[in-house]
Enzyme design. Structure first.
Site, PDB file in Angstrom:
ATOM      1  N   ASP A 105       0.859  -1.178   0.000  1.00 22.21           N
ATOM      2  CA  ASP A 105       0.000   0.000   0.000  1.00 22.21           C
ATOM      3  C   ASP A 105       0.905   1.240   0.000  1.00 22.21           C
ATOM      4  OD1 ASP A 105      -2.217   1.682   0.441  1.00 22.21           O
ATOM      5  OD2 ASP A 105      -2.439   1.153   2.534  1.00 22.21           O
ATOM      6  N   ARG A 167     -10.221 -13.139   5.933  1.00 21.10           N
ATOM      7  CA  ARG A 167      -9.010 -13.705   5.316  1.00 21.10           C
ATOM      8  C   ARG A 167      -9.291 -14.994   4.555  1.00 21.10           C
ATOM      9  NH1 ARG A 167      -4.588 -10.926   7.430  1.00 21.10           N
ATOM     10  NH2 ARG A 167      -4.674 -10.365   9.626  1.00 21.10           N
TER      11      ARG A 167
HETATM   12  P1  IMP Z   1       1.794  -0.525   3.840  1.00 23.02           P
HETATM   13  O1  IMP Z   1       2.782  -0.621   4.959  1.00 23.02           O
HETATM   14  O2  IMP Z   1       1.042   0.781   3.869  1.00 23.02           O
HETATM   15  O3  IMP Z   1       2.363  -0.822   2.471  1.00 23.02           O
HETATM   16  O4  IMP Z   1       0.668  -1.590   4.114  1.00 23.02           O
HETATM   17  C1  IMP Z   1       0.941  -2.902   4.053  1.00 23.02           C
HETATM   18  C2  IMP Z   1       0.072  -3.712   4.987  1.00 23.02           C
HETATM   19  O5  IMP Z   1      -1.156  -3.047   5.327  1.00 23.02           O
HETATM   20  C3  IMP Z   1      -0.324  -4.959   4.272  1.00 23.02           C
HETATM   21  O6  IMP Z   1       0.604  -5.987   4.469  1.00 23.02           O
HETATM   22  C4  IMP Z   1      -1.684  -5.251   4.860  1.00 23.02           C
HETATM   23  O7  IMP Z   1      -1.533  -6.015   6.038  1.00 23.02           O
HETATM   24  C5  IMP Z   1      -2.253  -3.908   5.204  1.00 23.02           C
HETATM   25  N1  IMP Z   1      -3.146  -3.384   4.127  1.00 23.02           N
HETATM   26  C6  IMP Z   1      -2.890  -2.394   3.243  1.00 23.02           C
HETATM   27  N2  IMP Z   1      -3.928  -2.178   2.415  1.00 23.02           N
HETATM   28  C7  IMP Z   1      -4.877  -3.063   2.782  1.00 23.02           C
HETATM   29  C8  IMP Z   1      -6.195  -3.357   2.268  1.00 23.02           C
HETATM   30  O8  IMP Z   1      -6.727  -2.760   1.318  1.00 23.02           O
HETATM   31  N3  IMP Z   1      -6.851  -4.366   2.910  1.00 23.02           N
HETATM   32  C9  IMP Z   1      -6.330  -5.061   3.968  1.00 23.02           C
HETATM   33  N4  IMP Z   1      -5.104  -4.824   4.457  1.00 23.02           N
HETATM   34  C10 IMP Z   1      -4.392  -3.836   3.872  1.00 23.02           C
END
Ligand code: IMP
Ligand code: MG
Length: 178
Positions: A105, A167
């Site tokens: 994300d 999940r």
């Molecule tokens: P980041 O650190 O912002 O890249 O987010 C990564 C983590 O956030 C992922 O491994 C997920 O566990 C969670 N995450 C990000 N976007 C989503 C989503 O749309 N649905 C569910 N979990 C998400």
């Protein structure tokens, strides 16, 4: 069924299990080619990546090792700072590492993991992610193996959760907003 409700939110069916399977097949082919002369270690990020990781592993024909880490970075539907809940135990010195994640994300989690791996003096790091939100991504690290690019909207299923639920859904659902 095209919509589901988890707690206070409604989600609409978005990506089918078979479409995800095709994307994983493509990633596996790329990894099998890239690592044909190496034995990489796959670092599976708990909990979200377990379904994707299991399916990817079955399609890998190379020799490989696996280990798991758990990094928490989400609070409800908002990304925040990453912290380790279960850390690395293996010696990764000079190893080729593939981080296996359910979604990238903002990239906070990925950057946090890469930082840890650099301290371990790994040979190189790549990431294989089931889904990627390119418009939300804020980092400059390359995202090597992407299953499916998606818009910046919250999703659940195929390993991804909303407050720990969803999940086990084989398909991916997207948050429904009117
Ligand atoms: P980041 O650190 O912002 O890249 O987010 C990564 C983590 O956030 C992922 O491994 C997920 O566990 C969670 N995450 C990000 N976007 C989503 C989503 O749309 N649905 C569910 N979990 C998400
Ligand atoms: Mg995750």
């Amino acid at each position: 069924m095209n919509t589901i409700t988890i707690e206070d939110k409604t989600f609409i069916k978005y990506i089918s299990d078979s479409e995800i399977d095709k994307a994983i097949e493509r990633i596996a082919t790329e990894i099998n080619e890239e690592y044909k002369n190496d034995i990489p270690i796959l670092i599976i990020t708990l909990n979200g990546a377990i379904m994707f990781a299991a399916e990817l592993l079955k399609k890998l024909t190379i020799q490989c090792r696996i280990t798991c880490i758990r990094v928490a970075s989400y609070d409800g539907t908002q990304s925040s700072t990453a912290k380790n809940l279960i850390g690395l135990v293996e010696d990764l010195t000079n190893q080729r590492v593939i981080v296996v994640d359910d979604i990238v994300d903002t990239g906070n989690t990925y950057e946090h993991i890469v930082g840890m791996l650099q301290e371990e003096k790994v040979k190189d790091v790549r990431i294989a992610t089931m889904t990627f939100k390119p418009e939300a991504y804020k980092k400059s690290l390359p995202v090597h193996y992407v299953g499916i690019n998606i818009p910046t909207k919250f999703i659940v299923g195929h390993g991804l959760d909303y407050n720990g639920l969803g999940r086990n859904l084989p398909d991916i659902y997207q948050l429904y907003t009117e």
